[in-house]
Write an enzyme that holds these catalytic residues in place. Sequence first.
Site, PDB file in Angstrom:
ATOM      1  N   LEU A 135     -81.855 -50.482  -5.779  1.00 49.36           N
ATOM      2  CA  LEU A 135     -83.008 -51.099  -6.765  1.00 49.36           C
ATOM      3  C   LEU A 135     -83.151 -50.130  -7.771  1.00 49.36           C
ATOM      4  O   LEU A 135     -83.014 -48.740  -7.478  1.00 49.36           O
ATOM      5  CB  LEU A 135     -84.263 -51.464  -5.878  1.00 49.36           C
ATOM      6  CG  LEU A 135     -84.341 -52.691  -5.039  1.00 49.36           C
ATOM      7  CD1 LEU A 135     -85.446 -52.694  -4.392  1.00 49.36           C
ATOM      8  CD2 LEU A 135     -84.013 -53.832  -5.603  1.00 49.36           C
ATOM      9  N   ASP A 136     -83.703 -50.513  -8.896  1.00 53.21           N
ATOM     10  CA  ASP A 136     -84.224 -49.464  -9.920  1.00 53.21           C
ATOM     11  C   ASP A 136     -85.437 -48.409  -9.474  1.00 53.21           C
ATOM     12  O   ASP A 136     -86.047 -48.755  -8.487  1.00 53.21           O
ATOM     13  CB  ASP A 136     -84.600 -49.991 -11.222  1.00 53.21           C
ATOM     14  CG  ASP A 136     -83.632 -50.815 -11.995  1.00 53.21           C
ATOM     15  OD1 ASP A 136     -82.345 -50.473 -11.540  1.00 53.21           O
ATOM     16  OD2 ASP A 136     -83.825 -51.877 -12.703  1.00 53.21           O
ATOM     17  N   ARG A 137     -85.445 -47.322  -9.697  1.00 55.89           N
ATOM     18  CA  ARG A 137     -86.377 -46.329  -9.464  1.00 55.89           C
ATOM     19  C   ARG A 137     -87.815 -47.137  -9.260  1.00 55.89           C
ATOM     20  O   ARG A 137     -88.498 -46.766  -8.577  1.00 55.89           O
ATOM     21  CB  ARG A 137     -86.416 -45.348 -10.388  1.00 55.89           C
ATOM     22  CG  ARG A 137     -87.518 -44.162 -10.020  1.00 55.89           C
ATOM     23  CD  ARG A 137     -87.790 -43.355 -11.159  1.00 55.89           C
ATOM     24  NE  ARG A 137     -86.794 -42.424 -11.885  1.00 55.89           N
ATOM     25  CZ  ARG A 137     -86.747 -41.075 -11.465  1.00 55.89           C
ATOM     26  NH1 ARG A 137     -87.395 -40.630 -10.305  1.00 55.89           N
ATOM     27  NH2 ARG A 137     -85.733 -40.635 -11.697  1.00 55.89           N
ATOM     28  N   THR A 139     -88.643 -50.275  -9.150  1.00 56.14           N
ATOM     29  CA  THR A 139     -88.775 -51.725  -8.517  1.00 56.14           C
ATOM     30  C   THR A 139     -88.992 -51.089  -7.201  1.00 56.14           C
ATOM     31  O   THR A 139     -88.240 -50.327  -6.530  1.00 56.14           O
ATOM     32  CB  THR A 139     -87.533 -52.551  -8.516  1.00 56.14           C
ATOM     33  OG1 THR A 139     -87.405 -52.615 -10.010  1.00 56.14           O
ATOM     34  CG2 THR A 139     -87.601 -53.679  -8.073  1.00 56.14           C
TER      35      THR A 139
END
Length: 303
Positions: A135-137, A139
């Site tokens: 996951l993105d940082r 999110t």
Amino acid sequence: MREPKQSAPLTWTVEEDGVLLPFLLSHVKGKSRNNIKSMLSSGQFRVNGKVFTRFDHPLAPGDRVSLAPKQAREEVPALPFPVLYEDKDIIVIDKPAGLLTIANEKEKIRTAYHILTDYMREKEKNGRVFIVHRLDRDTSGVVLFAKNEETKLAFQEDWEGRVRRRGYRALVEGVPDESEGRIRSYLRETRTHLVYSGAPGRDAKEAITRYRVLCSGGGYALLEVDLETGRKNQIRVHMSDLGHPIAGDRQYGAQSRPLGRLCLHAHELTLVDPRTGEERTFSAKEPAAFRRLCRSGSGEGRR
């Protein structure tokens, strides 16, 4: 006044090649099989002074297996995020917003991967974790890691085919005109890595997102979001295309930052387990503040 005397650990010496659980079953008296398995899982046994929790840990002649006194047992350090599920092959966490899944050019240490690697090595000398997806940082939510390369490859070699659902919760600015819908576009990426919807073509990737409004109020709506495709920044781009960017997402047009973060949470991952063929679902509830904001008639937290 005398200090209470600490009892010495029970210790057995291994006489022939074997594995840990059968050895314990034959040597630990007065305990049921389930008791011993529970004690092993909770780190109460040591091999040559080190805690091991795997039932199939190999033993060799001369190894010393011990049950530590209760007050002397080693404890595996607490993790800074919840573990949703763990067995001998996988570990699933609820990653907080602000934490990278894996290192980038600027941050090598404070990542979920690095923290879990340390955690596994505290539990077992050669313990490891492997990235399956990320996951993105900014999110938060469900992330699955493998504990061995075989399991990692089994998931990754057919990730799209194995995933049955990737469910997200997104707090967006405003309320969509339609209470549910489907967004389809072709995503492209600039040289500065900004993803946007553009014309179809060789460099474009089709992206499809479905959404449903769960609640609204105070200038926000909480959406249930499902991915039919898994493209980089897909939800962020599609919510912006809809005219309702995710709260906190200044890069894609948001005007507010009510929680000091991107208000996107991966709340459910359903997939077919390559080891057993069964469908598995892992879930983590979205932050309570998401619902509190969309129910607030005063626009609580907008700025």
